[in-house]
Write a protein that holds these residues in place. Structure first.
Motif, PDB file in Angstrom:
ATOM      1  N   ARG A  61       1.475  -1.687  -0.249  1.00 50.47           N
ATOM      2  CA  ARG A  61       0.165   0.332   0.079  1.00 50.47           C
ATOM      3  C   ARG A  61       1.086   1.453   0.116  1.00 50.47           C
ATOM      4  O   ARG A  61       0.690   2.418  -0.049  1.00 50.47           O
ATOM      5  CB  ARG A  61      -1.078   0.350   1.396  1.00 50.47           C
ATOM      6  N   MET A  62       2.269   0.749   0.188  1.00 44.72           N
ATOM      7  CA  MET A  62       3.253   2.388   0.206  1.00 44.72           C
ATOM      8  C   MET A  62       4.140   2.759  -1.063  1.00 44.72           C
ATOM      9  O   MET A  62       4.142   1.985  -2.207  1.00 44.72           O
ATOM     10  CB  MET A  62       4.351   1.879   0.826  1.00 44.72           C
ATOM     11  N   ARG A  63       3.014   4.272  -1.174  1.00 46.94           N
ATOM     12  CA  ARG A  63       3.171   4.359  -2.577  1.00 46.94           C
ATOM     13  C   ARG A  63       4.308   6.376  -2.004  1.00 46.94           C
ATOM     14  O   ARG A  63       4.159   6.482  -1.334  1.00 46.94           O
ATOM     15  CB  ARG A  63       2.274   5.191  -3.634  1.00 46.94           C
ATOM     16  N   LYS A  64       4.739   6.430  -3.365  1.00 52.00           N
ATOM     17  CA  LYS A  64       5.800   8.435  -2.796  1.00 52.00           C
ATOM     18  C   LYS A  64       4.339   9.229  -2.449  1.00 52.00           C
ATOM     19  O   LYS A  64       3.471   9.044  -3.010  1.00 52.00           O
ATOM     20  CB  LYS A  64       6.073   8.213  -4.187  1.00 52.00           C
ATOM     21  N   GLY A  65       4.739   9.704  -1.854  1.00 53.44           N
ATOM     22  CA  GLY A  65       3.830  11.218  -1.308  1.00 53.44           C
ATOM     23  C   GLY A  65       2.996  11.185  -0.247  1.00 53.44           C
ATOM     24  O   GLY A  65       2.259  11.862   0.048  1.00 53.44           O
ATOM     25  N   GLN A  66       3.117   9.445   0.423  1.00 52.64           N
ATOM     26  CA  GLN A  66       2.545   9.603   1.422  1.00 52.64           C
ATOM     27  C   GLN A  66       2.946   9.840   3.106  1.00 52.64           C
ATOM     28  O   GLN A  66       4.202  10.222   3.134  1.00 52.64           O
ATOM     29  CB  GLN A  66       2.170   8.218   1.722  1.00 52.64           C
ATOM     30  N   LEU A  67       1.958  10.747   3.758  1.00 58.36           N
ATOM     31  CA  LEU A  67       2.613  10.661   4.832  1.00 58.36           C
ATOM     32  C   LEU A  67       2.009   9.557   5.370  1.00 58.36           C
ATOM     33  O   LEU A  67       1.001   9.172   6.245  1.00 58.36           O
ATOM     34  CB  LEU A  67       1.937  12.567   5.840  1.00 58.36           C
ATOM     35  N   VAL A  68       3.319   9.360   6.585  1.00 57.36           N
ATOM     36  CA  VAL A  68       2.861   8.096   7.539  1.00 57.36           C
ATOM     37  C   VAL A  68       3.387   8.416   9.006  1.00 57.36           C
ATOM     38  O   VAL A  68       3.665   9.537   8.894  1.00 57.36           O
ATOM     39  CB  VAL A  68       3.935   7.044   7.196  1.00 57.36           C
ATOM     40  N   PHE A  69       2.590   7.748  10.212  1.00 58.47           N
ATOM     41  CA  PHE A  69       2.704   7.885  11.226  1.00 58.47           C
ATOM     42  C   PHE A  69       3.181   6.603  12.202  1.00 58.47           C
ATOM     43  O   PHE A  69       3.122   5.702  11.484  1.00 58.47           O
ATOM     44  CB  PHE A  69       1.247   8.201  11.912  1.00 58.47           C
ATOM     45  N   ASP A  70       4.909   7.422  12.610  1.00 60.75           N
ATOM     46  CA  ASP A  70       5.117   6.304  13.640  1.00 60.75           C
ATOM     47  C   ASP A  70       4.559   6.132  14.520  1.00 60.75           C
ATOM     48  O   ASP A  70       4.286   6.848  15.629  1.00 60.75           O
ATOM     49  CB  ASP A  70       7.122   6.776  12.960  1.00 60.75           C
ATOM     50  N   LYS A  71       4.716   4.889  14.941  1.00 56.57           N
ATOM     51  CA  LYS A  71       3.919   4.181  15.923  1.00 56.57           C
ATOM     52  C   LYS A  71       4.640   4.460  17.450  1.00 56.57           C
ATOM     53  O   LYS A  71       3.754   4.591  18.340  1.00 56.57           O
ATOM     54  CB  LYS A  71       2.794   3.027  16.294  1.00 56.57           C
ATOM     55  N   VAL A  72       6.061   4.293  16.944  1.00 56.94           N
ATOM     56  CA  VAL A  72       6.830   4.293  18.135  1.00 56.94           C
ATOM     57  C   VAL A  72       7.439   5.331  18.694  1.00 56.94           C
ATOM     58  O   VAL A  72       6.947   5.353  19.944  1.00 56.94           O
ATOM     59  CB  VAL A  72       8.019   3.074  17.740  1.00 56.94           C
ATOM     60  N   HIS A  73       7.841   5.998  18.002  1.00 50.09           N
ATOM     61  CA  HIS A  73       7.894   7.380  18.437  1.00 50.09           C
ATOM     62  C   HIS A  73       7.584   8.284  17.775  1.00 50.09           C
ATOM     63  O   HIS A  73       8.219   9.820  18.512  1.00 50.09           O
ATOM     64  CB  HIS A  73       9.607   7.493  17.473  1.00 50.09           C
ATOM     65  N   ILE A  74       6.908   8.243  17.502  1.00 52.23           N
ATOM     66  CA  ILE A  74       4.981   9.515  17.616  1.00 52.23           C
ATOM     67  C   ILE A  74       5.014  10.448  16.696  1.00 52.23           C
ATOM     68  O   ILE A  74       5.052  11.330  17.115  1.00 52.23           O
ATOM     69  CB  ILE A  74       4.630   9.496  19.121  1.00 52.23           C
ATOM     70  N   LYS A  75       5.805   9.970  15.198  1.00 58.10           N
ATOM     71  CA  LYS A  75       6.100  11.202  14.578  1.00 58.10           C
ATOM     72  C   LYS A  75       5.346  11.056  13.701  1.00 58.10           C
ATOM     73  O   LYS A  75       5.510  10.087  12.981  1.00 58.10           O
ATOM     74  CB  LYS A  75       7.789  10.751  14.226  1.00 58.10           C
ATOM     75  N   TYR A  76       5.799  11.667  11.963  1.00 58.44           N
ATOM     76  CA  TYR A  76       4.782  12.003  10.802  1.00 58.44           C
ATOM     77  C   TYR A  76       6.040  12.034  10.022  1.00 58.44           C
ATOM     78  O   TYR A  76       7.541  12.137   9.917  1.00 58.44           O
ATOM     79  CB  TYR A  76       3.706  13.076  10.425  1.00 58.44           C
ATOM     80  N   TYR A  77       6.191  10.948   8.430  1.00 64.03           N
ATOM     81  CA  TYR A  77       7.180  10.752   7.744  1.00 64.03           C
ATOM     82  C   TYR A  77       6.676  10.519   6.167  1.00 64.03           C
ATOM     83  O   TYR A  77       5.435  10.293   6.334  1.00 64.03           O
ATOM     84  CB  TYR A  77       8.320   9.833   8.262  1.00 64.03           C
ATOM     85  N   ARG A  78       7.483  12.080   5.571  1.00 64.34           N
ATOM     86  CA  ARG A  78       6.647  11.947   3.847  1.00 64.34           C
ATOM     87  C   ARG A  78       7.327  10.350   3.118  1.00 64.34           C
ATOM     88  O   ARG A  78       9.284  11.132   3.435  1.00 64.34           O
ATOM     89  CB  ARG A  78       7.069  13.091   3.732  1.00 64.34           C
ATOM     90  N   ILE A  79       6.686  10.266   2.105  1.00 66.60           N
ATOM     91  CA  ILE A  79       7.606   8.852   1.735  1.00 66.60           C
ATOM     92  C   ILE A  79       7.979   9.927   0.875  1.00 66.60           C
ATOM     93  O   ILE A  79       7.272  10.602  -0.055  1.00 66.60           O
ATOM     94  CB  ILE A  79       6.542   7.815   1.445  1.00 66.60           C
ATOM     95  N   GLY A  80       9.383   9.890   0.278  1.00 66.52           N
ATOM     96  CA  GLY A  80      10.065  10.404  -0.670  1.00 66.52           C
ATOM     97  C   GLY A  80      10.207   9.189  -1.857  1.00 66.52           C
ATOM     98  O   GLY A  80      10.797  10.104  -3.423  1.00 66.52           O
ATOM     99  N   SER A  81      10.368   8.201  -1.648  1.00 71.84           N
ATOM    100  CA  SER A  81      10.272   7.077  -2.864  1.00 71.84           C
ATOM    101  C   SER A  81      10.094   6.198  -2.682  1.00 71.84           C
ATOM    102  O   SER A  81      10.250   5.778  -1.156  1.00 71.84           O
ATOM    103  CB  SER A  81      11.890   7.354  -3.217  1.00 71.84           C
ATOM    104  N   VAL A  82      10.316   5.117  -2.921  1.00 76.62           N
ATOM    105  CA  VAL A  82       9.672   3.616  -3.362  1.00 76.62           C
ATOM    106  C   VAL A  82      10.929   2.545  -3.521  1.00 76.62           C
ATOM    107  O   VAL A  82      10.360   2.623  -5.090  1.00 76.62           O
ATOM    108  CB  VAL A  82       8.212   3.094  -2.784  1.00 76.62           C
ATOM    109  N   GLU A  83      11.493   1.957  -3.400  1.00 78.94           N
ATOM    110  CA  GLU A  83      12.857   0.966  -4.300  1.00 78.94           C
ATOM    111  C   GLU A  83      13.313   0.247  -3.563  1.00 78.94           C
ATOM    112  O   GLU A  83      13.907   0.070  -2.868  1.00 78.94           O
ATOM    113  CB  GLU A  83      13.630   2.145  -4.024  1.00 78.94           C
ATOM    114  N   ASN A  84      13.222  -1.276  -4.514  1.00 77.62           N
ATOM    115  CA  ASN A  84      13.462  -2.877  -3.803  1.00 77.62           C
ATOM    116  C   ASN A  84      12.421  -2.871  -3.237  1.00 77.62           C
ATOM    117  O   ASN A  84      13.281  -3.167  -2.277  1.00 77.62           O
ATOM    118  CB  ASN A  84      14.915  -2.140  -4.227  1.00 77.62           C
ATOM    119  N   GLY A  85      11.352  -2.511  -2.741  1.00 78.44           N
ATOM    120  CA  GLY A  85      10.778  -3.099  -1.715  1.00 78.44           C
ATOM    121  C   GLY A  85      10.737  -2.478  -0.320  1.00 78.44           C
ATOM    122  O   GLY A  85      10.424  -2.787   0.931  1.00 78.44           O
TER     123      GLY A  85
END
Length: 354
Positions: free
Chosen positions: A5-29
């Motif tokens: 389900r992961m694609r470039k441009g998504q904003l994901v939530f880190d459940k462990v560190h309670i942070k948000y990351y913007r996906i810049g690329s999806v490569e090689n799994g």
């Protein structure tokens, strides 16, 4: 979160560190993200994360700027396997497919063999690659469905013509024949369906696309050429071409009028005055189910829009326009001794340059 389900441009939530990351690329799994302040949008390149199949459960998708991509690269093999490029797309269990009918954002619509592999019938399934889920949306339809037309991602029509096979004796020899039975049309709205059948052969391979239904914005209509065509000894007997209109409402699909035009139309539009269809071909016009034939109509190339009409005793006056607002006025007279007469055309060219 699943990696598929992961694609470039998504904003994901880190459940462990309670942070948000913007996906810049999806490569090689693996997906690579940069820390982002969800409130301000500010990014911090020094804080990065790599998401893989192993740790994906620790993240969830918070925002997806393009959540409905159209699946690409899929096809069905001769033995019924759904493939993505050169690899098997998924574990499809006991399902076996005949063809991909069409794709819409997020889904593939497939024709599948029935559970009991019943001859002459199919099931219609949807497949969501993102969630890796199948869903039967229509069971026991005639096999050999084809996509007839699509209005938008909400409304798609598929259908097929159904034939009956039988044997007759010809000079003492049994001979198989195919005769036309009926046409089945299925309206798929999202992933819900409605079916109508019609007992006149529809030419589903050369349909006319959807035409806006002007009077009611909640409706639209589809026009399909239909031939009174019977297959006997596998040889079609074609008669004059006509058109069948289907009015499509939010929850159903109902047959409309039959338009006996007689040849392939170069232009079909809907008149704003009374919502009737206006047909034009090389040498004929049709309006209000009346066909007018004249060599003068050859001069009306690109004059596709009936913008005004006036009925008088023994005559009909029309004003037809091009998409650039060039105007042609014509008068059709109905005479007792010589039939329909179309007077000389009057042209007026629009002087505004686009």
């Amino acid at each position: 979160m699943r990696m598929n389900r992961m694609r470039k441009g998504q904003l994901v939530f880190d459940k462990v560190h309670i942070k948000y990351y913007r996906i810049g690329s999806v490569e090689n799994g693996a997906g690579y993200g940069i820390l982002e302040d969800k409130e301000t949008g500010e990014r911090f390149p020094e804080d990065r994360v790599c998401i893989t199949e192993q740790n994906a459960i620790c993240f969830r998708i918070e925002e997806d700027p393009d959540p409905t991509e159209i699946p690409v690269g899929y096809h069905v093999t001769e033995d019924g396997i759904l493939m993505k490029f050169s690899e098997k797309a998924c574990d499809q269990g006991c399902l076996s497919f005949k063809q991909i009918l069409y794709t819409i954002p997020g889904y593939i619509i497939l024709e599948a063999r029935t559970k009991d592999n019943r001859k002459g019938y199919s099931d219609i399934f949807s497949y969501c690659p993102e969630k890796d889920t199948f869903r039967k949306i229509k069971g026991m339809v005639y096999e050999g469905q084809t996509m007839v037309g699509r209005l938008n991602t909400e409304h798609t029509v598929i259908g097929c013509n159904h034939f009956l096979e039988s044997e007759i004796m010809v000079d003492g020899v049994k001979k198989k024949i195919r005769t036309y039975d009926e046409t089945q049309l299925i309206l798929i709205r999202g992933l819900c369906t409605n079916t109508v059948t019609y007992n006149q052969y529809l030419n589903l391979e050369s349909h006319v696309s959807f035409i806006p239904f002007i009077q009611n914005k909640d409706c639209c209509s589809m026009l399909i050429p239909c031939n009174v065509e019977y297959h006997l000894d596998d040889e079609p007997l074609e008669r004059d071409l006509s058109y069948h209109e289907f009015i499509i409402k939010p929850d159903d699909m109902v047959p409309g009028d039959i338009y006996p035009f007689g040849e392939t139309a170069e232009s079909i539009t809907r008149c704003h005055i009374d919502d009737r269809l206006f047909f034009r071909s090389k040498n004929r016009l049709m309006y209000d189910l009346q066909v007018f034939v004249s060599d003068q109509i050859k001069k009306l190339d690109s004059y596709d829009h009936l913008v005004d009409r006036k009925f008088e005793i023994g005559s009909l006056s029309m004003t037809i326009a091009t998409k650039y607002y060039d105007i042609c006025r014509l008068k059709i007279r109905f005479t007792k001794d010589r039939g329909v007469v179309i007077d000389d055309l009057e042209f007026s060219q629009n002087k505004i340059i686009f």
